[in-house]
Design an enzyme around this catalytic site. Structure first.
Site, PDB file in Angstrom:
ATOM      1  N   TYR A 109      34.745  55.995  35.422  1.00 19.41           N
ATOM      2  CA  TYR A 109      34.876  55.101  36.580  1.00 19.41           C
ATOM      3  C   TYR A 109      33.624  54.230  36.610  1.00 19.41           C
ATOM      4  O   TYR A 109      32.869  54.172  35.642  1.00 19.41           O
ATOM      5  CB  TYR A 109      35.021  56.022  37.811  1.00 19.41           C
ATOM      6  N   ARG A 162      40.199  40.231  39.143  1.00 19.80           N
ATOM      7  CA  ARG A 162      38.934  40.563  39.823  1.00 19.80           C
ATOM      8  C   ARG A 162      38.624  42.018  39.500  1.00 19.80           C
ATOM      9  O   ARG A 162      38.879  42.911  40.297  1.00 19.80           O
ATOM     10  CB  ARG A 162      39.080  40.310  41.339  1.00 19.80           C
ATOM     11  N   LYS A 180      41.564  54.809  37.372  1.00 25.15           N
ATOM     12  CA  LYS A 180      42.001  55.241  38.716  1.00 25.15           C
ATOM     13  C   LYS A 180      43.011  56.377  38.592  1.00 25.15           C
ATOM     14  O   LYS A 180      42.981  57.339  39.364  1.00 25.15           O
ATOM     15  CB  LYS A 180      42.627  54.059  39.471  1.00 25.15           C
ATOM     16  N   GLU A 251      45.685  46.959  42.475  1.00 25.69           N
ATOM     17  CA  GLU A 251      44.253  47.175  42.217  1.00 25.69           C
ATOM     18  C   GLU A 251      43.622  45.947  41.561  1.00 25.69           C
ATOM     19  O   GLU A 251      44.143  45.405  40.576  1.00 25.69           O
ATOM     20  CB  GLU A 251      44.084  48.385  41.281  1.00 25.69           C
ATOM     21  N   ASP A 252      42.507  45.547  42.114  1.00 30.38           N
ATOM     22  CA  ASP A 252      41.668  44.501  41.517  1.00 30.38           C
ATOM     23  C   ASP A 252      42.399  43.183  41.269  1.00 30.38           C
ATOM     24  O   ASP A 252      42.247  42.541  40.212  1.00 30.38           O
ATOM     25  CB  ASP A 252      40.965  45.031  40.259  1.00 30.38           C
ATOM     26  N   ASP A 274      44.390  49.089  47.202  1.00 31.40           N
ATOM     27  CA  ASP A 274      43.236  49.978  47.271  1.00 31.40           C
ATOM     28  C   ASP A 274      41.967  49.242  47.695  1.00 31.40           C
ATOM     29  O   ASP A 274      41.160  49.764  48.469  1.00 31.40           O
ATOM     30  CB  ASP A 274      43.062  50.592  45.879  1.00 31.40           C
ATOM     31  N   ASP A 275      41.775  48.038  47.188  1.00 29.62           N
ATOM     32  CA  ASP A 275      40.537  47.303  47.492  1.00 29.62           C
ATOM     33  C   ASP A 275      40.482  46.899  48.963  1.00 29.62           C
ATOM     34  O   ASP A 275      39.417  46.879  49.565  1.00 29.62           O
ATOM     35  CB  ASP A 275      40.424  46.069  46.592  1.00 29.62           C
ATOM     36  N   ASN A 424      30.429  46.810  42.996  1.00 27.65           N
ATOM     37  CA  ASN A 424      30.442  47.474  41.689  1.00 27.65           C
ATOM     38  C   ASN A 424      30.520  46.429  40.576  1.00 27.65           C
ATOM     39  O   ASN A 424      30.985  45.333  40.819  1.00 27.65           O
ATOM     40  CB  ASN A 424      31.676  48.391  41.586  1.00 27.65           C
TER      41      ASN A 424
HETATM   42  N1  LIG Z   1      32.803  50.531  46.794  1.00 30.67           N
HETATM   43  C1  LIG Z   1      34.105  50.338  46.791  1.00 30.67           C
HETATM   44  O1  LIG Z   1      34.911  51.253  47.023  1.00 30.67           O
HETATM   45  C2  LIG Z   1      34.635  48.981  46.515  1.00 30.67           C
HETATM   46  C3  LIG Z   1      33.811  47.990  46.093  1.00 30.67           C
HETATM   47  N2  LIG Z   1      34.313  46.755  45.844  1.00 30.67           N
HETATM   48  C4  LIG Z   1      33.383  45.770  45.322  1.00 30.67           C
HETATM   49  O2  LIG Z   1      33.208  44.722  46.244  1.00 30.67           O
HETATM   50  C5  LIG Z   1      32.982  43.521  45.541  1.00 30.67           C
HETATM   51  C6  LIG Z   1      33.915  42.466  46.096  1.00 30.67           C
HETATM   52  O3  LIG Z   1      35.250  42.836  45.912  1.00 30.67           O
HETATM   53  P1  LIG Z   1      36.395  41.968  46.622  1.00 30.67           P
HETATM   54  O4  LIG Z   1      36.148  41.877  48.069  1.00 30.67           O
HETATM   55  O5  LIG Z   1      37.688  42.491  46.179  1.00 30.67           O
HETATM   56  O6  LIG Z   1      36.133  40.563  45.925  1.00 30.67           O
HETATM   57  P2  LIG Z   1      36.412  39.141  46.510  1.00 30.67           P
HETATM   58  O7  LIG Z   1      36.164  38.179  45.414  1.00 30.67           O
HETATM   59  O8  LIG Z   1      37.731  39.127  47.196  1.00 30.67           O
HETATM   60  O9  LIG Z   1      35.291  38.980  47.663  1.00 30.67           O
HETATM   61  C7  LIG Z   1      33.929  38.770  47.459  1.00 30.67           C
HETATM   62  C8  LIG Z   1      33.505  37.789  48.523  1.00 30.67           C
HETATM   63  O10 LIG Z   1      32.095  37.689  48.560  1.00 30.67           O
HETATM   64  C9  LIG Z   1      31.739  36.305  48.561  1.00 30.67           C
HETATM   65  N3  LIG Z   1      30.391  36.133  48.050  1.00 30.67           N
HETATM   66  C10 LIG Z   1      29.973  35.915  46.787  1.00 30.67           C
HETATM   67  N4  LIG Z   1      28.638  35.830  46.740  1.00 30.67           N
HETATM   68  C11 LIG Z   1      28.186  35.973  48.000  1.00 30.67           C
HETATM   69  C12 LIG Z   1      26.910  35.956  48.604  1.00 30.67           C
HETATM   70  N5  LIG Z   1      25.816  35.790  47.888  1.00 30.67           N
HETATM   71  N6  LIG Z   1      26.819  36.124  49.946  1.00 30.67           N
HETATM   72  C13 LIG Z   1      27.923  36.314  50.693  1.00 30.67           C
HETATM   73  N7  LIG Z   1      29.170  36.334  50.169  1.00 30.67           N
HETATM   74  C14 LIG Z   1      29.304  36.174  48.851  1.00 30.67           C
HETATM   75  C15 LIG Z   1      32.820  35.681  47.691  1.00 30.67           C
HETATM   76  O11 LIG Z   1      32.899  34.281  47.883  1.00 30.67           O
HETATM   77  P3  LIG Z   1      33.449  33.375  46.653  1.00 30.67           P
HETATM   78  O12 LIG Z   1      34.823  33.874  46.337  1.00 30.67           O
HETATM   79  O13 LIG Z   1      33.430  32.003  47.201  1.00 30.67           O
HETATM   80  O14 LIG Z   1      32.484  33.598  45.526  1.00 30.67           O
HETATM   81  C16 LIG Z   1      34.052  36.398  48.212  1.00 30.67           C
HETATM   82  O15 LIG Z   1      34.567  35.826  49.373  1.00 30.67           O
HETATM   83  C17 LIG Z   1      33.172  43.831  44.065  1.00 30.67           C
HETATM   84  O16 LIG Z   1      31.922  43.983  43.463  1.00 30.67           O
HETATM   85  C18 LIG Z   1      33.912  45.127  44.064  1.00 30.67           C
HETATM   86  O17 LIG Z   1      33.594  45.919  42.942  1.00 30.67           O
HETATM   87  C19 LIG Z   1      35.621  46.447  46.041  1.00 30.67           C
HETATM   88  C20 LIG Z   1      36.490  47.402  46.448  1.00 30.67           C
HETATM   89  C21 LIG Z   1      36.077  48.763  46.665  1.00 30.67           C
HETATM   90  C1  LIG Z   2      35.976  50.675  43.586  1.00 27.53           C
HETATM   91  C2  LIG Z   2      36.877  49.553  43.451  1.00 27.53           C
HETATM   92  O1  LIG Z   2      38.063  49.663  43.674  1.00 27.53           O
HETATM   93  C3  LIG Z   2      36.346  48.274  43.054  1.00 27.53           C
HETATM   94  O2  LIG Z   2      35.129  48.132  42.903  1.00 27.53           O
HETATM   95  O3  LIG Z   2      37.146  47.364  42.876  1.00 27.53           O
HETATM   96 MG   LIG Z   3      39.186  48.042  42.903  1.00 30.32          MG
END
Ligand SMILES: NC(=O)C1=CN([C@@H]2O[C@H](COP(=O)(O)OP(=O)(O)OC[C@H]3O[C@@H](n4cnc5c(N)ncnc54)[C@H](OP(=O)(O)O)[C@@H]3O)[C@@H](O)[C@H]2O)C=CC1
Ligand SMILES: CC(=O)C(=O)O
Ligand SMILES: [Mg+2]
Length: 585
Positions: A109, A162, A180, A251-252, A274-275, A424
C-alpha cells in the site's frame, strides 16, 4: 469462470475440491500448497515426483518466505517479491501479509504501491485483474466473464487518473485496486477468489507514459465526454449482469468524475467512492478521538481543510453532518469549518468557484468580519491567524504545504493542535511529523496518510497514527456483504467513523496517536464491519436482518483465514485444465 471448490463437511470442517492435477495444480495460485501437500495428496493429485520430498506446514513456508523478502534492501524489490508470491500461492501470500501487516502495509500500500504504479510497465511480471479498454466497447460483459472466478463479491475499479497524489498513471494505476483488494482480504478476510481488480484503461494524458517504449496501456489520450460516459455505463451494466452480488468501490478517479459517478450509480449499483466516503470516515474518526485527547467537545472544534478535492470535500461533508448532529446549525455550522483550495480560502465572492467548492465557501460578510475579505490575503497562514483552527486537515497532494510558520501560528491558539497531513504517498505529505512536533513543542496530535516511524521529541516518543481509509473501507465492505445491503448509505460511514474512534484505546492516545496501530487492523475491521451491519439494518437497506447478538458471529464467520484445507481430487475437464495455467508475460 470457475467457482472455488471449498466445501463444508457435516462435522463443520472445511475441505477443498481440486479440479486440477500435476503441474497445472502446482501452478494454480489459489489451489496450490506447494511443499505442504501431504504424501497422500501428492498420490491422489498427480504430484508424485514434482515436489522435493519433505512435507512442510504453512507456518514453515511463511517463515522461509518472510526471511527472503525481509532481506531485500529496497521497498520496490519487496513489493515485487510479495507480488510474485501472490501470483504463486495466494494462501501463503495472505498468511505472510497478515502475520506481518504492520511491516508490509507500506509495501503493498502507500507509499511503495505508488512507486509500483509509476514503474508498472517496467516491473510487469504477470497480469492480475481485468483491463477494459475502448476496444472492448459493445462486449464488456464478455470481457468480465474472463475473470478467473465467477462468484465475485468485491470489485475495486479505477480509471487511473488520480493515483494517490501522483496524478495520471495510465495502465499503472492497476496497482491501486490490486493493493486495496489485498487489504480487503488481509484486514476483512474477503476470500481472494471473490475479489476482482479492474482498470478502466481509457488512455492517459501523461506524456512521459505515452512516449515510453515499454508502456503497456492503451496508448492514446484519455477518452473524455460522452464516449467516456458510455464506456463507464456499459461497464456498470456488465457488472450488474455478471456479478449481481458484487459491491463496487470507485477508487482514485479525478475529482469531478469521482463525484459524478458516485451520484449517478449509487442507487442502482451497490457502490461507494473510497476517496470521498472512506476518507471522510477517517477524518471524522480523528475528530471524535481528538475530543478525548484534547478535552474540547466536538461542537467547539474549528476545522480547517487544505485541499478541496474528492477527499477534502468528502471529509467536509461528513464533518458537517457530524457537527449538525451535535446541534450546530446556520452560521455557527458554517463558521466551524473553513476550506482552502489552490486559490486560498473559499469565499462566495470568488466567481471561479466550482459547485463543490461553492458548497463550502464562506459568505462574504463572514470572511470580511474575520479580516479575510476581498483583496485581503486568504492564504493558509492568514486563515490560521484569523480562524484559529483546532484541527488542520491536508488533502492537497502538495508536499510541504503545512509550513513552519503556519503550524507555529496554529500552536499559538490550540493547546493540542490536531494536524493531519493526509496526502499520499509520503513524497506528497503536507508536513513531516517530526517537524510538526518540533514546531509545536511536542503538543501536536499528528496522523499522516502514509506511515511514519515514531518521533522522539524532548525525550518523549510519539506514535504517528495513520489517518488513512485503510481503517475504514475493509470494514465497510465486509459489513455490506454480511448485511447483504442493497445500497451504501452515508450513515454507514458515520457508523464506521464512530466505531473506529472507539477502537482508539487510552494507550494509543497516551502515545500521541489518534488511530489504532496497523497491527490491530483485522480486529478493528471486524468491529467496523459489525457497526456497518447494524447501521444497514437500521437504515432498512439490509437484505439479511441480524439481531445485535448475532452480528459478531456472522462477521467472524465471513472472514476467510488463509489456512490450507485438506484437498480432494475433483473431476477435471479439459477446458478447465487449460484455464488453470496462469497468464504468462
Ligand atoms: N489518507 C487517505 O486516506 C487519503 C488520502 N488522499 C490523498 O489526498 C490527496 C488529494 O486527493 P483528492 O482529494 O482525491 O485529489 P483532488 O485532486 O480531487 O484534490 C486535491 C485538491 O487540492 C488542491 N490543491 C493542490 N495544491 C494545493 C495547495 N498547495 N493548497 C491548497 N489546495 C491545493 C487541488 O487543486 P487543483 O486541482 O487545482 O490542483 C485539488 O482541488 C492525494 O494525495 C491523495 O493521496 C486521498 C484519499 C484518501
Ligand atoms: C488512501 C487513498 O485512497 C488515496 O491516497 O487515494
Ligand atoms: Mg484512493
Amino acid at each position: 469462470m470457475e467457482r472455488y471448490g471449498q466445501k463444508l463437511e457435516p462435522s463443520g470442517r472445511k475441505r477443498v475440491n481440486v479440479p486440477f492435477r500435476g503441474v497445472r495444480l502446482l501452478r494454480n495460485p489459489m489451489y496450490t500448497k506447494g511443499t505442504a501437500f501431504t504424501q497422500e495428496e501428492r498420490l491422489a493429485l498427480g504430484l508424485e515426483g514434482l515436489l522435493p520430498h519433505a512435507v512442510t506446514t504453512i507456518d514453515q513456508q511463511a517463515r522461509r518466505v518472510y526471511a527472503s523478502i525481509q532481506c531485500k534492501p529496497d521497498p520496490l524489490e519487496k513489493y515485487i517479491g510479495l507480488a510474485a508470491l501472490q501470483d504463486r500461492n495466494e494462501h501463503l501470500f495472505y498468511r505472510v501479509l497478515i502475520d506481518h501487516i504492520q511491516e508490509f502495509l507500506p509495501i503493498v500500500y502507500t507509499p511503495t504501491v505508488g512507486r509500483a504504479c509509476q514503474e508498472f510497465s517496467h516491473i510487469f511480471r504477470r497480469a492480475r485483474g481485468i483491463w477494459i479498454t475502448p476496444e472492448h466497447r459493445g462486449h464488456i460483459a464478455e470481457v468480465l466473464r474472463n475473470a478467473p472466478f465467477e462468484d465475485i463479491r468485491l470489485i475495486v475499479v479505477t480509471d487511473n487518473e488520480r493515483i494517490l497524489g501522483l496524478g495520471d498513471q495510465g495502465v499503472g494505476g492497476m496497482g491501486i485496486p490490486i493493493g486495496k483488494l489485498a487489504l480487503y482480504t488481509a484486514a476483512a478476510g474477503i476470500p481472494p477468489w471473490q475479489t476482482l481488480p479492474v482498470s478502466l484503461d481509457v488512455g492517459t494524458d501523461n506524456l512521459d507514459l505515452l512516449e515510453d517504449e515499454f508502456y503497456l496501456g492503451w496508448r492514446a489520450p484519455r477518452l473524455r465526454g460522452p464516449e467516456y460516459d458510455t464506456l463507464v455505463d456499459e461497464f456498470v451494466h456488465a457488472v450488474k449482469l455478471c456479478f449481481p452480488k458484487a459491491l463496487l468501490q470507485w477508487e482514485d478517479f479525478k475529482k469531478f468524475n469521482a463525484f459524478r459517478l458516485l451520484e449517478r450509480y449509487r442507487k442502482t449499483l451497490t457502490s461507494f467512492n473510497d476517496d470521498i466516503q472512506g476518507t471522510a470516515a477517517v477524518g471524522v474518526a480523528a475528530l471524535i478521538a481528538g475530543v478525548r485527547a484534547t478535552g474540547i467537545p466536538i461542537r467547539q472544534h474549528r476545522i480547517l481543510f487544505l485541499g478541496s478535492g474528492a477527499a477534502g470535500i468528502g471529509i467536509a461533508r461528513l464533518m458537517r453532518t457530524t457537527l449538525r448532529r451535535e446541534g450546530l446549525d446556520g452560521e455557527d455550522l458554517t463558521a466551524a469549518m473553513a476550506n482552502l483550495d489552490v486559490q486560498g480560502l473559499l469565499v462566495e465572492d470568488d466567481p471561479g468557484l466550482d459547485p463543490l467548492q461553492r458548497e463550502f465557501a464562506w459568505p462574504v460578510d463572514m470572511a470580511e468580519k474575520m479580516g479575510l475579505g476581498r483583496g485581503q490575503k486568504r492564504d493558509l497562514l492568514s486563515v490560521i491567524r484569523a480562524f484559529k483552527p483546532t484541527m488542520l486537515i491536508g488533502t492537497s497532494g502538495t508536499a510541504g504545504a503545512f509550513t513552519e510558520e503556519a503550524i507555529r501560528e496554529m500552536a499559538c491558539y490550540a493547546e493540542r493542535p490536531i494536524v493531519l497531513p493526509m496526502s499520499n504517498p509520503t513524497s506528497k505529505c503536507e508536513a513531516k511529523p517530526k517537524d510538526v512536533l518540533a514546531w509545536t513543542d511536542g503538543r501536536a496530535l499528528v496522523a499522516t496518510g502514509s506511515p511514519f516511524d515514531p518521533v522522539t521529541h524532548a525525550g518523549r516518543e510519539h506514535r504517528i497514527g495513520q489517518s488513512n481509509n485503510v481503517f475504514v473501507f475493509p470494514g465497510v465492505g465486509l459489513g455490506i456483504l454480511v448485511a447483504e445491503a442493497r445500497e451504501v448509505t452515508d450513515g454507514m460511514f458515520t457508523a464506521a467513523a464512530r466505531q473506529l474512534a472507539q477502537e482508539v484505546h487510552a494507550d494509543d492516545l497516551e502515545a500521541g496517536s489518534l488511530f489504532p496501530p496497523a497491527a490491530r487492523i483485522r480486529e478493528v475491521t471486524a468491529q467496523v464491519a459489525a457497526a456497518v451491519v447494524r447501521e444497514a439494518r437500521e437504515a432498512g437497506v439490509a437484505n439479511r436482518s441480524l439481531e445485535d447478538a448475532q452480528i459478531p458471529g456472522a462477521v467472524a464467520e465471513a472472514m476467510w483465514n488463509p489456512a490450507y484445507l485438506p484437498a480432494d481430487p475433483a473431476p477435471v475437464s479439459a477446458a478447465e485444465a487449460d484455464r488453470s495455467m496462469p497468464a504468462l508475460v
